[in-house]
Structure formats: C-alpha cells, structure tokens
Scaffold this motif. Structure first.
Motif, PDB file in Angstrom:
ATOM      1  N   SER A   1     -37.339  21.568  26.347  1.00 18.53           N
ATOM      2  CA  SER A   1     -35.893  21.528  26.578  1.00 18.53           C
ATOM      3  C   SER A   1     -35.427  22.749  27.355  1.00 18.53           C
ATOM      4  N   LEU A   2     -36.050  23.887  27.122  1.00 17.44           N
ATOM      5  CA  LEU A   2     -35.733  25.097  27.878  1.00 17.44           C
ATOM      6  C   LEU A   2     -36.083  24.920  29.354  1.00 17.44           C
ATOM      7  N   ALA A   3     -37.264  24.374  29.614  1.00 20.63           N
ATOM      8  CA  ALA A   3     -37.686  24.157  31.000  1.00 20.63           C
ATOM      9  C   ALA A   3     -36.819  23.109  31.692  1.00 20.63           C
ATOM     10  N   ILE A   4     -36.529  22.021  31.007  1.00 19.31           N
ATOM     11  CA  ILE A   4     -35.711  20.958  31.601  1.00 19.31           C
ATOM     12  C   ILE A   4     -34.285  21.447  31.827  1.00 19.31           C
ATOM     13  N   GLY A   5     -33.745  22.207  30.886  1.00 21.72           N
ATOM     14  CA  GLY A   5     -32.398  22.742  31.040  1.00 21.72           C
ATOM     15  C   GLY A   5     -32.280  23.739  32.178  1.00 21.72           C
ATOM     16  N   SER A   6     -33.376  24.402  32.514  1.00 28.12           N
ATOM     17  CA  SER A   6     -33.327  25.400  33.585  1.00 28.12           C
ATOM     18  C   SER A   6     -33.494  24.785  34.976  1.00 28.12           C
ATOM     19  N   LEU A   7     -33.752  23.495  35.057  1.00 32.37           N
ATOM     20  CA  LEU A   7     -33.913  22.862  36.358  1.00 32.37           C
ATOM     21  C   LEU A   7     -32.616  22.852  37.154  1.00 32.37           C
TER      22      LEU A   7
ATOM     23  N   ALA B   1     -34.991  30.551  42.871  1.00 32.78           N
ATOM     24  CA  ALA B   1     -35.139  31.784  43.645  1.00 32.78           C
ATOM     25  C   ALA B   1     -34.317  31.677  44.916  1.00 32.78           C
ATOM     26  N   ASP B   2     -34.026  32.826  45.486  1.00 32.38           N
ATOM     27  CA  ASP B   2     -33.427  32.843  46.811  1.00 32.38           C
ATOM     28  C   ASP B   2     -34.383  33.599  47.731  1.00 32.38           C
ATOM     29  N   GLU B   3     -33.940  33.962  48.885  1.00 28.67           N
ATOM     30  CA  GLU B   3     -34.868  34.564  49.837  1.00 28.67           C
ATOM     31  C   GLU B   3     -35.248  35.990  49.469  1.00 28.67           C
ATOM     32  N   PHE B   4     -34.515  36.653  48.575  1.00 28.34           N
ATOM     33  CA  PHE B   4     -34.792  38.048  48.249  1.00 28.34           C
ATOM     34  C   PHE B   4     -35.317  38.283  46.839  1.00 28.34           C
ATOM     35  N   SER B   5     -34.927  37.450  45.890  1.00 29.17           N
ATOM     36  CA  SER B   5     -35.323  37.705  44.501  1.00 29.17           C
ATOM     37  C   SER B   5     -35.357  36.403  43.711  1.00 29.17           C
ATOM     38  N   PHE B   6     -35.709  36.555  42.447  1.00 28.77           N
ATOM     39  CA  PHE B   6     -35.750  35.414  41.550  1.00 28.77           C
ATOM     40  C   PHE B   6     -34.337  35.037  41.140  1.00 28.77           C
ATOM     41  N   GLY B   7     -34.145  33.754  40.894  1.00 32.93           N
ATOM     42  CA  GLY B   7     -32.845  33.266  40.455  1.00 32.93           C
ATOM     43  C   GLY B   7     -32.777  33.187  38.943  1.00 32.93           C
ATOM     44  N   PRO B   8     -31.647  32.721  38.395  1.00 38.04           N
ATOM     45  CA  PRO B   8     -31.483  32.638  36.945  1.00 38.04           C
ATOM     46  C   PRO B   8     -32.352  31.563  36.290  1.00 38.04           C
ATOM     47  N   GLY B   9     -32.916  30.649  37.060  1.00 36.38           N
ATOM     48  CA  GLY B   9     -33.777  29.619  36.481  1.00 36.38           C
ATOM     49  C   GLY B   9     -35.247  29.993  36.449  1.00 36.38           C
TER      50      GLY B   9
ATOM     51  N   GLY C   1     -40.762  28.270  29.588  1.00 37.08           N
ATOM     52  CA  GLY C   1     -40.845  26.940  28.970  1.00 37.08           C
ATOM     53  C   GLY C   1     -42.141  26.237  29.304  1.00 37.08           C
ATOM     54  N   VAL C   2     -42.533  26.274  30.570  1.00 38.93           N
ATOM     55  CA  VAL C   2     -43.779  25.615  30.984  1.00 38.93           C
ATOM     56  C   VAL C   2     -44.987  26.297  30.344  1.00 38.93           C
ATOM     57  N   LEU C   3     -44.994  27.632  30.319  1.00 37.41           N
ATOM     58  CA  LEU C   3     -46.121  28.352  29.719  1.00 37.41           C
ATOM     59  C   LEU C   3     -46.235  28.087  28.218  1.00 37.41           C
ATOM     60  N   ILE C   4     -45.110  28.001  27.532  1.00 36.56           N
ATOM     61  CA  ILE C   4     -45.160  27.718  26.090  1.00 36.56           C
ATOM     62  C   ILE C   4     -45.669  26.302  25.840  1.00 36.56           C
ATOM     63  N   VAL C   5     -45.251  25.343  26.645  1.00 32.20           N
ATOM     64  CA  VAL C   5     -45.755  23.972  26.494  1.00 32.20           C
ATOM     65  C   VAL C   5     -47.262  23.941  26.729  1.00 32.20           C
ATOM     66  N   ILE C   6     -47.730  24.649  27.747  1.00 33.24           N
ATOM     67  CA  ILE C   6     -49.170  24.700  28.023  1.00 33.24           C
ATOM     68  C   ILE C   6     -49.918  25.355  26.870  1.00 33.24           C
ATOM     69  N   CYS C   7     -49.382  26.453  26.347  1.00 31.98           N
ATOM     70  CA  CYS C   7     -50.029  27.122  25.214  1.00 31.98           C
ATOM     71  C   CYS C   7     -50.059  26.234  23.973  1.00 31.98           C
ATOM     72  N   CYS C   8     -49.000  25.492  23.728  1.00 31.25           N
ATOM     73  CA  CYS C   8     -48.974  24.571  22.584  1.00 31.25           C
ATOM     74  C   CYS C   8     -50.028  23.482  22.747  1.00 31.25           C
ATOM     75  N   ALA C   9     -50.151  22.956  23.960  1.00 27.61           N
ATOM     76  CA  ALA C   9     -51.151  21.917  24.210  1.00 27.61           C
ATOM     77  C   ALA C   9     -52.562  22.477  24.029  1.00 27.61           C
ATOM     78  N   LEU C  10     -52.803  23.672  24.545  1.00 27.11           N
ATOM     79  CA  LEU C  10     -54.128  24.288  24.380  1.00 27.11           C
ATOM     80  C   LEU C  10     -54.439  24.557  22.918  1.00 27.11           C
ATOM     81  N   GLN C  11     -53.449  25.036  22.172  1.00 31.52           N
ATOM     82  CA  GLN C  11     -53.653  25.293  20.743  1.00 31.52           C
ATOM     83  C   GLN C  11     -53.926  23.999  19.988  1.00 31.52           C
ATOM     84  N   ALA C  12     -53.223  22.938  20.331  1.00 28.11           N
ATOM     85  CA  ALA C  12     -53.458  21.654  19.671  1.00 28.11           C
ATOM     86  C   ALA C  12     -54.862  21.143  19.964  1.00 28.11           C
ATOM     87  N   LEU C  13     -55.293  21.246  21.217  1.00 29.88           N
ATOM     88  CA  LEU C  13     -56.654  20.814  21.569  1.00 29.88           C
ATOM     89  C   LEU C  13     -57.705  21.670  20.882  1.00 29.88           C
ATOM     90  N   ARG C  14     -57.471  22.976  20.841  1.00 22.32           N
ATOM     91  CA  ARG C  14     -58.423  23.880  20.193  1.00 22.32           C
ATOM     92  C   ARG C  14     -58.517  23.595  18.692  1.00 22.32           C
TER      93      ARG C  14
END
Length: 151
Positions: free
Chosen positions: A18-24, A29-37, A44-57
C-alpha cells in the motif's frame, strides 16, 4: 512457519504494497534530485521483496525440518510467555511515557536493547551498547542533520 509469522509477514507485505502503490501518484524524480515518491516507492518495494524472500526461506526451512523429523513428533511448549509479556508491557509503558514527554528516543532505545538482548541473544553489555549507539545515530540523523524534533 508459525501462524504468527505468516500473519506478520502478510500484514507487513500488505503495508509495504500500500505504501508503494500510494506513492505512485507522487513525483519519483526530477532532473536534479529525487522527488517525494522516491523513498516510499523504493522502501515499499524492498519490504515486499524481503517479505517474499523470508517466506520462501521459512518455507524451505520448514520442509527440510519436516523431512528430517520424519515420524518423530515434538511437543510444543504451551506455557505462557511471561518474559515476552513483560517486554511488551515495558515497551508500551515507555512508548506512552515518551508520548507524554514528547520524546521518541526512550522507546527506540528500549526496543533495540530488548531485541538485541532477548531475540538476538547478545550479552547484556553488547545489547546496551547497540541500543545506545543506534539511539545516538538516530538522534544525530534526525535532530542534528535533518533538524526534526525527536526530544
């Protein structure tokens, strides 16, 4: 995996999704720096990946243990977890006291210390050191560098 572990992973993965989807909707980013998303989407994406890896492990580990155990049945300890209840109560009391006093550093220290001591089974001196250094790093990052109130 235990039911509590499965539930925790599912809730954490749902929160991260929900964090990742809400940030879409936010600018990545813009041409100079990262944006608020940038941060919410990546976290959000990294936590989902970590949860999936932990579940598989955990699934692979439980299958391996089931294969090794064979017909042997292990009896689960059904006694109440008094130490866990006391730790949880201490964290809640410190959190409420910190909200009343306006500081978040005390419950952060308590959680890091207790996790290091009771979960990671470090010696108490190492746990105190880990709690103190982590809390100090959080203070330096948020209070001094970012100038956000944490006290």
């Amino acid at each position: 995996m235990k039911t509590a572990e499965i539930t925790f992973l599912a809730i954490l993965a749902a929160f991260a999704a929900s964090l990742a989807i809400g940030s879409l909707d936010l600018k990545y980013a813009d041409e100079f720096s990262f944006g608020p998303g940038f941060v919410p989407l990546n976290v959000g994406v990294l936590i989902v990946i970590c949860c999936a890896l932990q579940a598989l492990r955990s699934l692979a580990k439980s299958r391996k243990e089931a294969a090794e155990a064979g017909d042997r049945q292990e009896h689960a300890d059904t006694s109440p977890n008094i130490a866990g209840l006391l730790i949880t109560t201490a964290i809640i009391v410190l959190g409420v006291a910190a909200m009343a006093l306006g500081s978040v550093l005390a419950p952060i220290f308590a959680m890091i210390f207790l996790l290091s001591w009771r979960v990671a089974h470090h010696p108490i001196t190492s746990s105190l050191f880990v709690g103190a250094t982590t809390t100090a790093a959080i203070y330096v990052i948020f209070a001094i560098w970012l100038n956000l109130p944490v006290l």
